[in-house]
Scaffold this motif. Structure first.
Motif, mmCIF file in Angstrom:
data_model
loop_
_atom_site.group_PDB
_atom_site.id
_atom_site.type_symbol
_atom_site.label_atom_id
_atom_site.label_comp_id
_atom_site.label_asym_id
_atom_site.label_seq_id
_atom_site.Cartn_x
_atom_site.Cartn_y
_atom_site.Cartn_z
ATOM 1 N N GLU A 281 0.836 -1.199 0.000
ATOM 2 C CA GLU A 281 0.000 0.000 0.000
ATOM 3 C C GLU A 281 0.875 1.255 0.000
ATOM 4 O OE1 GLU A 281 -3.805 1.976 0.069
ATOM 5 O OE2 GLU A 281 -3.234 -0.106 -0.287
ATOM 6 N N GLY A 282 0.646 2.130 -0.986
ATOM 7 C CA GLY A 282 1.380 3.382 -1.045
ATOM 8 C C GLY A 282 2.681 3.334 -1.826
ATOM 9 N N PHE A 283 3.038 2.193 -2.371
ATOM 10 C CA PHE A 283 4.251 2.051 -3.176
ATOM 11 C C PHE A 283 4.152 2.994 -4.374
ATOM 12 C CE2 PHE A 283 7.777 -1.006 -4.203
ATOM 13 C CZ PHE A 283 8.123 -0.515 -5.452
ATOM 14 N N ILE A 284 5.144 3.872 -4.544
ATOM 15 C CA ILE A 284 5.115 4.892 -5.600
ATOM 16 C C ILE A 284 6.002 4.465 -6.767
ATOM 17 C CG2 ILE A 284 5.690 7.285 -6.180
ATOM 18 C CD1 ILE A 284 5.243 7.973 -3.209
ATOM 19 N N PHE A 285 5.482 4.593 -7.972
ATOM 20 C CA PHE A 285 6.306 4.387 -9.169
ATOM 21 C C PHE A 285 5.747 5.232 -10.301
ATOM 22 C CE2 PHE A 285 3.025 1.215 -9.246
ATOM 23 C CZ PHE A 285 2.839 0.762 -10.548
ATOM 24 N N GLN A 286 6.187 4.994 -11.552
ATOM 25 C CA GLN A 286 5.949 5.962 -12.617
ATOM 26 C C GLN A 286 5.161 5.429 -13.820
ATOM 27 O OE1 GLN A 286 8.357 8.909 -10.555
ATOM 28 N NE2 GLN A 286 6.823 9.057 -12.136
ATOM 29 N N PHE A 287 4.653 4.198 -13.737
ATOM 30 C CA PHE A 287 4.043 3.604 -14.925
ATOM 31 C C PHE A 287 2.664 3.032 -14.610
ATOM 32 C CE2 PHE A 287 8.476 3.825 -15.917
ATOM 33 C CZ PHE A 287 8.487 4.158 -17.262
ATOM 34 N N PRO A 288 1.612 3.611 -15.223
ATOM 35 C CA PRO A 288 0.246 3.190 -14.895
ATOM 36 C C PRO A 288 -0.211 1.957 -15.658
ATOM 37 C CG PRO A 288 0.187 4.987 -16.475
ATOM 38 C CD PRO A 288 1.638 4.768 -16.127
ATOM 39 N N ASP A 289 -1.213 1.292 -15.109
ATOM 40 C CA ASP A 289 -2.013 0.359 -15.890
ATOM 41 C C ASP A 289 -2.907 1.206 -16.790
ATOM 42 O OD1 ASP A 289 -0.899 -1.715 -14.467
ATOM 43 O OD2 ASP A 289 -2.626 -1.984 -13.141
ATOM 44 N N LYS A 294 -8.062 7.904 -15.370
ATOM 45 C CA LYS A 294 -7.403 9.179 -15.592
ATOM 46 C C LYS A 294 -6.764 9.275 -16.979
ATOM 47 C CE LYS A 294 -6.446 10.969 -10.963
ATOM 48 N NZ LYS A 294 -7.095 12.271 -11.241
ATOM 49 N N LEU A 295 -6.563 8.137 -17.633
ATOM 50 C CA LEU A 295 -5.997 8.169 -18.978
ATOM 51 C C LEU A 295 -7.036 8.561 -20.028
ATOM 52 C CD1 LEU A 295 -3.628 5.073 -18.841
ATOM 53 C CD2 LEU A 295 -2.991 7.483 -18.860
ATOM 54 N N ASN A 296 -8.272 8.762 -19.603
ATOM 55 C CA ASN A 296 -9.311 9.250 -20.506
ATOM 56 C C ASN A 296 -9.456 10.771 -20.442
ATOM 57 O OD1 ASN A 296 -10.045 6.597 -21.375
ATOM 58 N ND2 ASN A 296 -11.127 6.321 -19.433
ATOM 59 N N GLU A 297 -8.587 11.434 -19.684
ATOM 60 C CA GLU A 297 -8.634 12.890 -19.611
ATOM 61 C C GLU A 297 -8.227 13.490 -20.957
ATOM 62 O OE1 GLU A 297 -6.348 14.150 -16.232
ATOM 63 O OE2 GLU A 297 -7.688 13.148 -14.798
ATOM 64 N N PRO A 298 -8.745 14.677 -21.291
ATOM 65 C CA PRO A 298 -8.565 15.249 -22.636
ATOM 66 C C PRO A 298 -7.121 15.440 -23.078
ATOM 67 C CG PRO A 298 -10.262 16.439 -21.426
ATOM 68 C CD PRO A 298 -9.624 15.505 -20.448
ATOM 69 N N HIS A 299 -6.202 15.664 -22.142
ATOM 70 C CA HIS A 299 -4.815 15.937 -22.534
ATOM 71 C C HIS A 299 -4.061 14.684 -22.960
ATOM 72 C CE1 HIS A 299 -3.153 14.325 -18.728
ATOM 73 N NE2 HIS A 299 -4.224 14.859 -18.165
ATOM 74 N N GLY A 393 -3.860 -2.922 -3.612
ATOM 75 C CA GLY A 393 -3.362 -3.920 -4.534
ATOM 76 C C GLY A 393 -3.439 -3.566 -6.002
ATOM 77 N N LYS A 394 -3.829 -2.322 -6.329
ATOM 78 C CA LYS A 394 -3.997 -1.918 -7.721
ATOM 79 C C LYS A 394 -3.294 -0.583 -7.969
ATOM 80 C CE LYS A 394 -5.869 -1.751 -11.903
ATOM 81 N NZ LYS A 394 -5.327 -2.583 -13.008
ATOM 82 N N ALA A 395 -2.578 -0.485 -9.103
ATOM 83 C CA ALA A 395 -1.900 0.760 -9.476
ATOM 84 C C ALA A 395 -2.925 1.821 -9.858
ATOM 85 C CB ALA A 395 -0.947 0.502 -10.631
ATOM 86 N N LYS A 396 -2.767 3.023 -9.307
ATOM 87 C CA LYS A 396 -3.689 4.127 -9.571
ATOM 88 C C LYS A 396 -2.902 5.412 -9.822
ATOM 89 C CE LYS A 396 -7.653 1.953 -8.771
ATOM 90 N NZ LYS A 396 -8.680 1.790 -9.827
#
Length: 429
Positions: A281-289, A294-299, A393-396
């Motif tokens: 829980e809380g593990f930080i990294f740089q690559f999303p599923d 959030k990948l549906n945001e306009p930018h 348990g899920k990348a967000k």
């Protein structure tokens, strides 16, 4: 075969990475079409670094299927189907040189995608002689001499500043960190970046970064040495997947209760299984599923990210999604758009079209062709990058942070730490 090689291959076979024989070219993804444009895929498909090659080739298969099903790419008066020709460089410069010669001379590719890093010096003289456009996932390969080398997707290692910046903003009580990395062309510039990011955030790095031999198989002593310093944060830098996994397991087994941050967390579900949801829980990294809403945001510019992820999982399994599963496909979006605007597959003309106006549609938003101060050439496409945290348990995705905004404030810090580790372009041979 050495014990080290067996361990690496055994691990990667569980991630669907070791599926081809080393040192040979891969079968072509062929299509019944009158006109075909061939794209070279020169990356590690077996061995210790295959997790950053093979999943990307799998993603390219989906990209090609979608594009070809839609009729292909219209370039000038012709319509082309796309065919990928892959060669396993095993993360070795001599293999990369052989592969570059084959792809250019025998296969007549018009563009080559590479992971980069240690293999790039092997391929570089061939690419330069043949005036071939090549992409890398590692902008640290760039220099003023690499006119035809671009980093149009991943901006390793500078995007790592975004994770540290987010961490400092959201967990200001964490004040100390320790860092480890393999001693190679991926680890060193990333360590310099994390050192700069921690310093900018007011987080003290305890002791010197631990650089370990890439042949290391026992990670218990490394973690013990890190934990002896009693840090708030453990940073795993840009360690390969088969280093991140045992290091994380050792942190769990040795009772660490603090914050973990890493460039990648490929196949993180396996780490959750071997530790616990609570530990991860809380593990930080740089690559999303790419099923992240959030990948549906306009930018965001990546084509149908949620559908791409679903198709990837359908074909290869949910646990096989990794950091590079989408990256080479994203580069192909930029290449195909540039080729269509150039009305040509000629590498020089495509590069010119790709860089017109000094901006481009990077996967996570409009970005600038940038890098002269850090890499000696503006051949890296730099803009926003996501910060990802494991939740239940899920990348967000937690946020999209601006790399240029951080650079404008702290570039002197990054250059200072890059120079200290001999990683600036004018220090590299």
């Amino acid at each position: 075969m050495t014990k080290f090689q067996i361990n690496r291959r055994d691990f990667l076979s569980t991630t669907a990475a070791a599926t081809v024989m080393a040192g040979v070219s891969m079968p072509k993804l062929a299509f019944a079409a009158d006109k075909v444009v061939k794209i070279g895929f020169l990356a590690p498909l077996t061995g210790a670094v295959a997790a950053w090659g093979k999943p990307g080739l799998d993603g390219c298969k989906i990209w090609a299927d979608w594009v070809n099903a839609d009729g292909g790419i219209k370039i000038g008066d012709d319509v082309y189907k796309v065919e990928f020709v892959a060669y396993d460089d095993e993360y070795d410069p001599s293999n990369a040189r052989t592969g570059a010669v084959k792809l250019i001379k025998e296969d007549d590719v018009k563009f080559i995608m590479m992971l980069g890093g240690d293999p790039w010096p092997g391929a570089a003289p061939v690419a330069e002689k043949e005036n071939m456009l090549v992409s890398t996932l590692l902008p640290s390969d760039l220099s003023p001499e690499t006119k035809m080398l671009v980093a149009p997707c991943e901006v390793h290692p500078i995007y790592n500043v975004t994770g540290v910046e987010w961490l400092a903003e959201n967990k200001p009580d964490l004040k100390t960190a320790v860092i480890c990395a393999q001693d190679d062309s991926l680890g060193k510039p990333s360590v310099a970046t994390y050192l700069a990011a921690f310093e900018a955030a007011g987080i003290e790095v305890l002791g010197d970064p631990i650089f370990f031999d890439p042949a290391t198989t026992d990670f218990a002593p490394i973690m013990s040495k890190m934990l002896a310093l009693k840090p708030d944060i453990i940073c795993l830098d840009t360690c390969y997947a088969d280093y991140v996994h045992p290091l994380t397991e050792q942190a769990f087994q040795q009772g660490f209760k603090g914050q973990m941050i890493s460039c990648t967390a490929d196949f993180y579900q396996k780490m959750v299984e071997k530790t616990s949801k609570e530990f991860m829980e809380g593990f930080i990294f740089q690559f999303p599923d790419f099923d992240d809403p959030k990948l549906n945001e306009p930018h965001v510019n990546f084509n149908k990210p949620n559908e791409f992820y679903a198709e990837y999982v359908k074909r290869f399994g949910e646990g096989e999604w990794g950091a590079v599963s989408w990256e080479y496909a994203s580069i192909m979006d930029l290449w195909s758009d540039a080729a269509q605007r150039a009305d040509s597959t000629d590498p020089e003309k495509v590069l010119e079209a790709m860089k017109v106006g000094g901006t481009g549609k990077q996967a996570f938003g409009e970005a600038d062709w940038w890098g002269k101060e850090l890499f000696g050439i503006d051949n890296a496409l730099v803009g926003l990058w996501p910060v990802v945290v494991i939740k239940d348990g899920k990348a967000k995705i937690q946020d999209f942070k601006s790399i240029p905004a951080w650079w404008d404030k702290h570039k002197d810090l990054l250059i200072k730490h890059m120079e200290a580790l001999d990683q600036m372009y004018y220090q590299r041979s």
